[in-house]
Structures are given as C-alpha cells and as structure tokens.
Design a protein around this motif. Structure first.
Motif, PDB file in Angstrom:
ATOM      1  N   ASN A  40      36.529  42.687  45.099  1.00  0.00           N
ATOM      2  CA  ASN A  40      35.331  42.319  45.034  1.00  0.00           C
ATOM      3  C   ASN A  40      34.520  42.714  43.674  1.00  0.00           C
ATOM      4  O   ASN A  40      35.144  43.437  43.023  1.00  0.00           O
ATOM      5  CB  ASN A  40      34.787  42.863  46.258  1.00  0.00           C
ATOM      6  CG  ASN A  40      35.342  42.180  47.566  1.00  0.00           C
ATOM      7  OD1 ASN A  40      35.288  40.920  47.537  1.00  0.00           O
ATOM      8  ND2 ASN A  40      35.501  43.006  48.674  1.00  0.00           N
ATOM      9  N   VAL A  52      30.462  46.918  45.507  1.00  0.00           N
ATOM     10  CA  VAL A  52      31.149  47.549  46.203  1.00  0.00           C
ATOM     11  C   VAL A  52      30.656  49.172  45.969  1.00  0.00           C
ATOM     12  O   VAL A  52      30.220  49.826  47.027  1.00  0.00           O
ATOM     13  CB  VAL A  52      32.696  47.823  45.932  1.00  0.00           C
ATOM     14  CG1 VAL A  52      33.343  48.859  46.723  1.00  0.00           C
ATOM     15  CG2 VAL A  52      33.169  46.414  46.305  1.00  0.00           C
ATOM     16  N   ALA A  61      30.215  34.779  41.694  1.00  0.00           N
ATOM     17  CA  ALA A  61      30.253  34.397  42.931  1.00  0.00           C
ATOM     18  C   ALA A  61      29.650  33.380  43.828  1.00  0.00           C
ATOM     19  O   ALA A  61      30.537  32.396  44.567  1.00  0.00           O
ATOM     20  CB  ALA A  61      29.875  35.720  43.979  1.00  0.00           C
TER      21      ALA A  61
END
Length: 264
Positions: free
Chosen positions: A207, A212, A250
């Motif tokens: 990710n 994160v 993303a």
C-alpha cells in the motif's frame, strides 16, 4: 549491532529477532533495549522500510526481565531512586519508541511471552501467535509490577477486566485463549508463523507508505484523544494525502483497471 537483536531486511520488510535463545531472549541484563532503539532509529531513517516483524529465536519470544538483575535490585545494594532511573533510562524508552514508530510492527510470537516479553508484544500493532505461544503478565509472581507500560497497553488491547485478571493472578494463558481474548489476531502452526507474518507485512507494504504511516498515527492517537481532536487530525492528514503522487497513482490505476505502482 551484536547478536542480541538481529536486523534483517528483505525488500520493504525488516525482521528483528531477539537472539539469546539459551536465556529465552530476555529484555534486560543485556543490550536488547539499546539495540531495539538503534534499530528503530535506523528504520525511521530508511524510507524504504514499510513494515517490521519482531520475533524471538528458539522456543521463547521473550522471557522479559532478567532474574539476575532483579536479585541485585532486591538485595538492598541499589537505591530506590537509582532503580527508578534505570527504568526510565532503560526499558521504559522501548514502549515510547515503538509507539511513535510510524511503520507498522507485527509481533510474531513463537513461544513464551512472559512479563516484559508480553508487554513487548503489546507494544506492537499486530500480534500473531504460533500454537506453542504462551502469555503471562507475571510480574506479581515476583512481587513487582509492570514497569514497562504493560498497565497502559494491556487493558487497551483486551479490556480492563481481563487485563486485571492476568495482572493480578500472573496466570499463563495459551495461544487459543489469547485469540479468544483478542490479545492476538490469529493463531497458526509453528512452521507457518514467520511466513504468515511476512504475508501480512507484504500486504501492508504493497500500500502507499504515507497512507499506512498516517493511518497508524491516527490509530495510536485515537487510543487516548477525543473524537473531535482525532477528526481534526484526520482532516489535516487527508489534505496531505490527497496531494501525494501515490494517491494520484491509486486513483489512476483504479480508473484504468490496472495494478498500481507506489513509490512512496
């Protein structure tokens, strides 16, 4: 760095292994705490690290405090104020360092996690256990109290009543009970433990690392701040996140129906 704590990096994942199996991996009476602090500093400076695994060599995760240190402290030869400073300058630096480390940390509990060893596992974000793992908040058995933050950490993980039961009795529980009490998130076969931890670490590392890290900070702050304070922090972190290259990647990958490639 000596062999008390082994530092191994593979890709985006660092594995820290307590490596005194003959002494069941104690956290005191050696250089373990200092080496943990050095390793955490190294991880903080290395933006390529996206997840960390903590485990123990041999049959124990960590036996906690060294009994020889306790014998010396109980002898009366060491002043109480000196012992207090030993805690503050020693093992109490570890929960603060792990709490503030933005990279997620997984405890792969391979065997007994006793006293400060259990608290070390509680300092981590995720705990998985082998079927051979055992857990005890055993300080009371030696006439002492959790001196390393366990009284703050454990109730937040398993609830006050269960934390009180473990703390006041010093009783040891097995991996299955630890799972039922939410002390660990899963129990696996001993031979599958590190592979399972690595799988979770790789899933985290896949990710966007900024997302994160900021999500971990929000979870940590949420343990002790008000909702309105957390919402304000979330708004600020979200504003930063929306402006990152990984967020743009993303969104583009989702729209284009292709795997994303995050650079951090």
């Amino acid at each position: 760095m000596s062999n008390v704590l082994q530092y191994q990096q593979e890709g985006h994942v660092v594995t820290l292994t307590l490596n005194e199996p003959d002494r069941r991996n104690p956290l005191t009476g050696n250089t373990a705490v200092q080496e943990f602090l050095e390793a955490i500093g190294r991880i903080e400076d290395d933006r390529s690290v996206r997840a960390v695994i903590v485990t123990g060599a041999g049959t124990a995760f960590s036996s906690g405090g060294n009994i020889r240190d306790m014998e010396r402290q109980a002898s009366g030869e060491v002043a109480g104020m000196e012992i207090r400073q030993d805690y503050r300058r020693g093992i109490q630096r570890l929960p603060l360092a792990l709490f503030n480390l933005e990279v997620p940390v997984i405890a792969a509990v391979n065997g007994a996690a006793i006293g400060a060893g259990l608290d070390l596992a509680c300092m981590c974000d995720i705990r998985i256990a082998s079927e051979e793992a055992r857990f005890a908040e055993s300080f009371v058995k030696l006439g002492i109290i959790p001196g390393d933050g366990g009284a703050w950490l454990l109730p937040r993980i398993i609830g006050l009543s269960r934390a009180a039961e473990l703390t006041f009795t010093g009783r040891m529980i097995d991996a299955q009970q630890a799972l039922e009490w939410n002390l660990v998130s899963r129990v696996v076969r001993q031979q599958d433990l590190l592979a399972t931890a690595r799988g979770i670490a790789d899933e985290i590392a896949a990710n966007p690392p900024h997302a994160v890290r900021l999500a971990k900070r929000l979870l940590r702050e949420g343990m002790h701040c008000r909702l309105d304070t957390l919402l304000e922090m979330s708004a600020a972190y979200q504003a930063l996140s929306h402006q990152t290259a990984d967020h743009r990647e993303a969104v583009s990958a989702f729209i284009e129906k292709r795997p994303p490639s995050f650079t951090g």
